[in-house]
Design a protein around this motif. Structure first.
Motif, short mmCIF file in Angstrom:
data_model
loop_
_atom_site.label_atom_id
_atom_site.label_comp_id
_atom_site.label_asym_id
_atom_site.label_seq_id
_atom_site.Cartn_x
_atom_site.Cartn_y
_atom_site.Cartn_z
N LEU A 179 -65.88 -36.88 -1.04
CA LEU A 179 -65.45 -36.00 -2.13
C LEU A 179 -66.64 -35.91 -3.07
CD1 LEU A 179 -63.37 -34.50 -3.83
CD2 LEU A 179 -62.51 -36.72 -4.62
N LEU A 180 -67.21 -34.71 -3.20
CA LEU A 180 -68.39 -34.50 -4.06
C LEU A 180 -67.95 -33.80 -5.34
CD1 LEU A 180 -70.82 -32.75 -1.50
CD2 LEU A 180 -70.30 -35.19 -1.70
N VAL A 181 -68.58 -34.18 -6.43
CA VAL A 181 -68.36 -33.46 -7.69
C VAL A 181 -69.71 -33.22 -8.34
CG1 VAL A 181 -67.33 -33.49 -9.99
CG2 VAL A 181 -66.05 -34.43 -8.06
N ASP A 182 -69.93 -31.97 -8.75
CA ASP A 182 -71.16 -31.64 -9.48
C ASP A 182 -70.81 -31.47 -10.96
OD1 ASP A 182 -73.63 -30.78 -10.30
OD2 ASP A 182 -73.22 -28.68 -9.81
N PRO A 183 -71.23 -32.40 -11.80
CA PRO A 183 -70.91 -32.27 -13.24
C PRO A 183 -71.70 -31.13 -13.90
CG PRO A 183 -71.61 -34.52 -12.69
CD PRO A 183 -71.96 -33.64 -11.52
N GLY A 184 -72.63 -30.51 -13.17
CA GLY A 184 -73.37 -29.39 -13.73
C GLY A 184 -74.45 -29.82 -14.73
N ALA A 230 -70.92 -35.64 -19.68
CA ALA A 230 -70.24 -34.95 -18.57
C ALA A 230 -70.25 -35.82 -17.31
CB ALA A 230 -70.93 -33.61 -18.28
N VAL A 231 -71.34 -36.58 -17.10
CA VAL A 231 -71.41 -37.47 -15.93
C VAL A 231 -70.44 -38.63 -16.13
CG1 VAL A 231 -72.91 -39.01 -14.58
CG2 VAL A 231 -73.80 -36.81 -15.43
N SER A 249 -81.11 -38.64 -8.19
CA SER A 249 -81.21 -38.90 -9.63
C SER A 249 -80.11 -38.12 -10.36
CB SER A 249 -82.61 -38.55 -10.13
OG SER A 249 -82.92 -37.22 -9.86
N GLY A 250 -79.04 -37.78 -9.62
CA GLY A 250 -77.85 -37.17 -10.23
C GLY A 250 -78.05 -35.69 -10.52
N GLY A 251 -77.12 -35.20 -11.28
CA GLY A 251 -75.88 -35.74 -11.73
C GLY A 251 -74.75 -35.64 -10.72
N GLY A 252 -75.02 -35.32 -9.43
CA GLY A 252 -73.94 -35.24 -8.45
C GLY A 252 -73.31 -36.61 -8.21
N CYS A 253 -71.99 -36.63 -8.09
CA CYS A 253 -71.25 -37.87 -7.87
C CYS A 253 -70.42 -37.72 -6.59
CB CYS A 253 -70.29 -38.13 -9.03
SG CYS A 253 -71.08 -38.11 -10.64
N PHE A 254 -70.08 -38.86 -5.99
CA PHE A 254 -69.27 -38.78 -4.78
C PHE A 254 -68.44 -40.04 -4.60
CE2 PHE A 254 -71.53 -41.67 -1.88
CZ PHE A 254 -72.75 -41.80 -2.53
N LEU A 274 -62.81 -29.53 -12.38
CA LEU A 274 -64.01 -30.15 -11.80
C LEU A 274 -64.47 -29.36 -10.58
CD1 LEU A 274 -63.42 -34.02 -11.95
CD2 LEU A 274 -64.71 -32.56 -13.51
N ARG A 275 -65.80 -29.19 -10.45
CA ARG A 275 -66.36 -28.51 -9.26
C ARG A 275 -66.43 -29.55 -8.15
NH1 ARG A 275 -70.75 -24.58 -8.68
NH2 ARG A 275 -72.25 -26.21 -9.23
N ALA A 276 -65.48 -29.48 -7.20
CA ALA A 276 -65.37 -30.53 -6.18
C ALA A 276 -65.36 -29.94 -4.77
CB ALA A 276 -64.10 -31.34 -6.41
N TRP A 277 -65.90 -30.70 -3.82
CA TRP A 277 -65.93 -30.30 -2.41
C TRP A 277 -65.54 -31.52 -1.57
CZ3 TRP A 277 -69.66 -29.26 -5.95
CH2 TRP A 277 -70.11 -27.94 -6.10
#
Ligand code: C5P
Length: 296
Positions: A179-184, A230-231, A249-254, A274-277
């Motif tokens: 599950l990926l989330v991009d905090p932008g 946001a992160v 180095s972020g900010g993508g989280c998984f 949240l922008r999630a994939w």
């Protein structure tokens, strides 16, 4: 038309399509600073079954052109896919031309490796389409000039990585879903490497430590969570469905799951804004399969 190219794989107009997968860093330590200003890392790259698509059309002597918009604020000559094509052409002394169109899916500046993977795919695919036959070691060395994350995409296997990320040991990873989330949030990588609160002297770890499941942390995580609300908010939301980690180095989280179903269910529990994939981990890069399919 380059040797080794099956006509059936070429679209109308001479275009062919090549995958540029995203990656995750399953852990990341900074273990030292080098005289050249770069940092030595230890990390595990996991290639994903999801990413951008690069469309290429080659022709006789002429320019390298990017068709369609570059990343916002990037001049065409500075664009990493154009630079990759120019670098390959000049090192192989090749006069042939190429048009490059990038179909973007990977969010930029999130630590998912999109820019590096696009560049790697251009090197690998044009090497085939132009019939250059440079060995993979040479392509990886060219890739490293464009960015530290490029070589893993050229080799195309999940890997334990050291040096700046170019010393790669293949790793067999179990199937997993993410599950990926991009905090932008995009903080430039050099700025994060300079952060006073970054741990730069982690004790060197071994592949066995990763295999035993004890290496899960990312040196940039505390730095980013402190400076980017946001992160921090994404970490808090993801902590309700699993164990969140930062990529690159972020900010993508998984968050990693062992089934597609569990990953989908976790996504359904996240706040809708949240922008999630949900994406699968790959056993090897789909780029290698595309290359093999093009061989006659
Ligand atoms: O290679 P890449 O373009 O990803 O690196 C961007 C910047 O990040 C470098 O110019 C350097 O300042 C920093 N960096 C580093 N050590 C690394 C990778 C990147 O200091 N291993």
């Amino acid at each position: 038309m380059g040797r080794g190219l099956a006509m059936s794989d070429v679209e109308a107009g001479g275009w062919s399509s090549w995958p540029a997968p995203a990656k995750l860093n399953l852990f990341l330590h900074v273990v030292g600073r080098r005289p050249d200003g770069y940092h030595d890392l230890q990390t595990v790259f996991r290639i994903l079954d999801w990413g951008d698509t690069i469309h290429l059309r080659v022709g006789p002597a002429g320019p390298i052109r990017r068709i369609g918009p570059s990343a916002p604020g990037v001049e065409e000559a500075q664009d990493l896919v154009v630079r990759a094509a120019e670098l390959l052409r000049s090192s192989a002394n090749c006069p042939l031309s190429a048009d490059i169109r990038v179909e973007k899916r990977i969010p930029t500046g999130g630590g998912f490796g999109g820019g590096s993977s696009d560049a790697a795919t251009v090197l690998v695919a044009l090497n085939a389409l132009w019939g250059l036959h440079l060995p993979v070691e040479e392509l990886a060395a060219l890739g490293c000039k464009l960015g530290a994350d490029v070589p893993v995409f050229i080799r195309g296997h999940n890997a334990w990585a050291e040096g700046v990320g170019e010393r790669l040991t293949p790793l067999a990873l179990a199937p997993a879903w993410y599950l990926l989330v991009d905090p932008g949030v995009h903080v430039p990588t050099p700025e994060l490497f300079r952060a006073p609160d970054l741990t730069r002297d982690a004790a060197p770890a071994k592949i066995a430590d990763f295999a035993s499941g004890t290496l899960l942390d990312n040196a940039f995580e505390p730095v980013l969570r402190r400076r980017e609300p946001a992160v921090e908010a994404v970490f808090k939301a993801l902590a309700r469905v699993g164990s969140p980690r930062l990529t690159g180095s972020g900010g993508g989280c998984f968050v990693e799951f062992d089934s597609l179903h569990a990953a989908e269910r976790a996504r359904s529990e996240l706040p809708a804004e949240l922008r999630a994939w949900v994406v699968g981990g790959a056993a090897r890069s789909p780029l290698l399969d595309a290359l093999a399919a093009m061989k006659v």
